[in-house]
Enzyme design. Structure first.
Site: not given
Length: 252
Positions: A141, A155
């Site tokens: 990401s 995350y």
């Protein structure tokens, strides 16, 4: 083209995983689709079959280490050795910020995003080493490369670790012909957006990267010749809200 190659895609039922599976199948690979929801895998397999491709389905929660080992053995038996592994399974939680995050939620995110990718990679490495060839594509990401408030500590930690894990894989295994690539996308219009504390508007979603953009990126990496290693790709929408901000991504 990827004729004769076997590609295993985790998280293949939706989003980036689905798009990657469709593209790899279109390139000629026989794809092994894994994910937690069998009905979604069936839909993707049907799309691939309708286009003349080959797909097998394997219901799997990548956070379950023993289940991953069993699935890898079944993929080897039904499809053959895995040439391309795409670790696309990923989650986040709504209560993601330090003020609301629980240790249990942190463990849940890391178990899927990081540990699951490790389990799947570990399962395919022996056969890749034996053939002295293999490609592992990890979907990280923007939050795995840069600091991001929006995505939260669990995350962010899991995706930063995925970047490091991918580079260490190539560092160690390049002598065995094994390549690692980590893709770090900015905002992508996938179902994970529904789990944000403040879901983005349809107008904002339309400006984001689309799953098909990442599908084509995965195919680009997979179709590179074996002597080429694309180590890392950072890709974002032109309208990049990690730079610009937005009402639903503001600190609260």
């Amino acid at each position: 083209m990827l004729d004769g190659q076997v590609a295993w895609i985790t998280g293949a039922g939706s989003g980036i995983g689905r798009a990657g599976a469709l593209e790899l199948a279109a390139a000629g690979a026989r794809v092994a689709l894994s994910g937690r929801r069998a009905e979604q895998l069936e839909q993707v397999a049907a799309e691939i079959a309708a286009s003349g491709g080959k797909a097998e389905m394997f219901a799997l929660d990548v956070a379950d280490r023993s289940a991953v080992a069993a699935a890898a053995a079944e993929i080897l038996d039904r499809c053959g050795p895995v040439d391309i592994l795409v670790n696309s399974a990923g989650i986040n939680v709504p209560n993601r910020f330090w003020k609301t995050l629980t240790p249990e939620s942190f463990d849940q995110v890391v178990a899927v995003n990081l540990n699951g990718a490790l389990y799947c990679t570990h399962a395919v490495l022996p056969a890749m080493r034996a053939r002295r060839s293999g490609l592992v594509i990890n979907i990280s990401s923007w939050a795995g490369r840069f600091e991001s408030y929006l995505t939260g500590p669990a995350y962010n930690a899991s995706k930063h670790a995925m970047v490091a894990m991918t580079l260490s894989l190539t560092d160690e295994e390049c002598v065995n012909g094994i390549r690692g690539c980590v893709i770090c996308p900015g905002e992508v219009a996938t179902p994970i957006l529904r789990h944000r504390p403040k879901p983005p508007s349809p107008e904002e979603v339309a400006r984001m990267l689309q799953p098909e953009d990442l599908g084509r990126t995965i195919r680009f990496v997979a179709e590179m010749p074996a002597h080429v290693c694309v180590n890392e790709i950072v890709i974002s929408p032109t309208w990049n809200r990690f730079f610009m901000g937005g009402k639903d991504v503001a600190r609260g």
